[in-house]
Scaffold this active site. Structure first.
Site, mmCIF file in Angstrom:
data_model
loop_
_atom_site.group_PDB
_atom_site.id
_atom_site.type_symbol
_atom_site.label_atom_id
_atom_site.label_comp_id
_atom_site.label_asym_id
_atom_site.label_seq_id
_atom_site.Cartn_x
_atom_site.Cartn_y
_atom_site.Cartn_z
ATOM 1 N N GLY A 71 0.825 -1.197 0.000
ATOM 2 C CA GLY A 71 0.000 0.000 0.000
ATOM 3 C C GLY A 71 0.861 1.248 0.000
ATOM 4 O O GLY A 71 2.083 1.196 0.171
ATOM 5 N N GLY A 120 0.553 -5.172 0.883
ATOM 6 C CA GLY A 120 -0.720 -5.179 0.162
ATOM 7 C C GLY A 120 -0.703 -6.070 -1.059
ATOM 8 O O GLY A 120 -1.754 -6.565 -1.484
ATOM 9 N N GLU A 143 5.913 -5.532 7.577
ATOM 10 C CA GLU A 143 5.290 -4.447 8.342
ATOM 11 C C GLU A 143 6.023 -4.106 9.637
ATOM 12 O O GLU A 143 6.035 -2.939 10.050
ATOM 13 C CB GLU A 143 3.827 -4.795 8.638
ATOM 14 N N ASP A 151 -0.961 -7.354 7.873
ATOM 15 C CA ASP A 151 -2.407 -7.239 7.701
ATOM 16 C C ASP A 151 -2.781 -7.801 6.335
ATOM 17 O O ASP A 151 -2.147 -8.717 5.851
ATOM 18 C CB ASP A 151 -2.860 -5.789 7.904
#
Length: 355
Positions: A71, A120, A143, A151
């Site tokens: 992302g 992502g 992350e 996530d």
């Protein structure tokens, strides 16, 4: 809709001979996702579900560097620093809805996770029905390196990796080769780069009812021995410990140089992110499905956005200023509250993920 093409924002959409193809088209940004791309992908999948001209969906990335680097974390930091955490949470809600849509899609989705596929990008590739990697694939959930936690359903995949590979990959953010990704359950087939176009052509010219599951076997190549598989001995022993501190202690006692290097790496990462990630991956093992894990991740994401300084600081150090010297707060494991993981996992966002 046969043989039509449309460039919608940073996603190239076209249909040819029964295959709907979605190409992420931000090559200069390593095809990093923004909200417009997420919306285009989701809306197109919704349309194609009921389109008789589309039997298979193929997702890939423009350029030769990778499918998707993740992302847009620069934008995430700007939203947090600017006091607009609600906008950041909206993006995650839309992204997670797309992740679930891919996993539950009634038509076959084939993803080429060629090159860099991280964060992502794992959310797009990791939940598809047919996940293809190549000899130049580099997959990761990095992350913790920006003071965050895996996530996009990454903790679902990590929790189901063999042995303690999930804890290792989640805490360290280590990069997987294509062979590693197959061992860890993040991919299904390894194809040489030069065969991707042939496989894509075969999908379009297939003789029904032949589908991706049969066709991919014509191009699949037995992967080389996975470096991750060779390291299972020390990874499984060390990362079975109850806490991050105990994991580091076990790593220090191992004779393997890579174990000592991993202990050193963990010492540079956010104590908060490491502690929460360890608890999240282990709790994900007890959850029934991807949607439940995405809901857990959404609560954690909201907790980080609303309460934790390490996330914007980590993005600053790694992506914005690139000085690689984040000032974590707290800066050591022994300064964390004893109930930190419980605080994070019990956090409830004001807006639910699933309406």
């Amino acid at each position: 809709m046969t043989d039509l093409a449309e460039h919608t924002g940073d996603v190239l959409v076209r249909v040819a001979r029964g295959v709907g193809r979605l190409t992420l088209h931000r090559p200069r940004a390593l095809n990093a996702l923004d909200v417009g791309m997420v919306r285009t992908l989701h809306a197109t999948l919704d349309t194609w579900e009921h389109d008789s001209e589309v039997g298979i969906v193929l997702l890939d990335g423009a350029g030769e560097r990778g499918l998707c680097a993740g992302g847009d974390v620069r934008a995430l930091r700007e939203q947090i620093v600017g006091g607009d955490g609600a906008a950041a949470e909206r993006f995650f809600r839309e992204e997670y809805a797309l992740n679930a849509r891919i996993a539950e899609y009634p038509k076959p989705i084939v993803v080429f996770a060629d090159g860099i596929t991280m964060g992502g990008g794992i959310g797009l590739a990791g939940h598809a029905g047919f996940r293809v990697v190549t000899e130049r694939s580099a997959l990761a959930m990095p992350e913790t390196r920006i003071g965050f936690t895996p996530d996009v359903g990454g903790s679902w995949l990590l929790s189901r990796a063999p042995g303690r590979l999930g804890e290792y990959l989640g805490l360290t953010g280590a990069t997987m080769t294509g062979a590693d990704a197959i061992v860890a359950g993040f991919a299904d087939h390894l194809l040489p780069v030069e065969r991707l176009a042939q496989f894509r052509d075969a999908l379009e010219t297939r003789a029904d009812p032949t589908g991706p599951a049969e066709l991919v076997l014509l191009f699949d190549e037995t992967p080389e021995t996975s470096p991750l598989e060779r390291a299972r001995g020390w990874i499984d022993e060390a990362f079975a410990a109850d806490t991050v501190g105990e994991i580091v202690e076990r790593l220090r006692t191992r004779p393997e140089p890579d174990a000592a290097a991993t202990a050193d790496l963990l010492g540079t990462l956010s104590p908060t992110a490491l502690t929460v990630t360890l608890a999240a991956v282990r709790r994900a093992r007890t959850l029934p499905d991807l949607r439940a894990v995405l809901e857990q991740e959404y609560g954690l994401v909201s907790w980080f956005i609303q309460t934790q300084p390490d996330l914007p600081e980590g993005i600053r150090a790694q992506v914005v200023d690139k000085d690689r010297t984040p000032a974590w707060s707290p800066d050591s494991l022994d300064r964390l509250p004893a109930d930190l993981a419980q605080q994070a996992l019990s956090f409830r966002p004001s807006t639910p993920l699933w309406s």
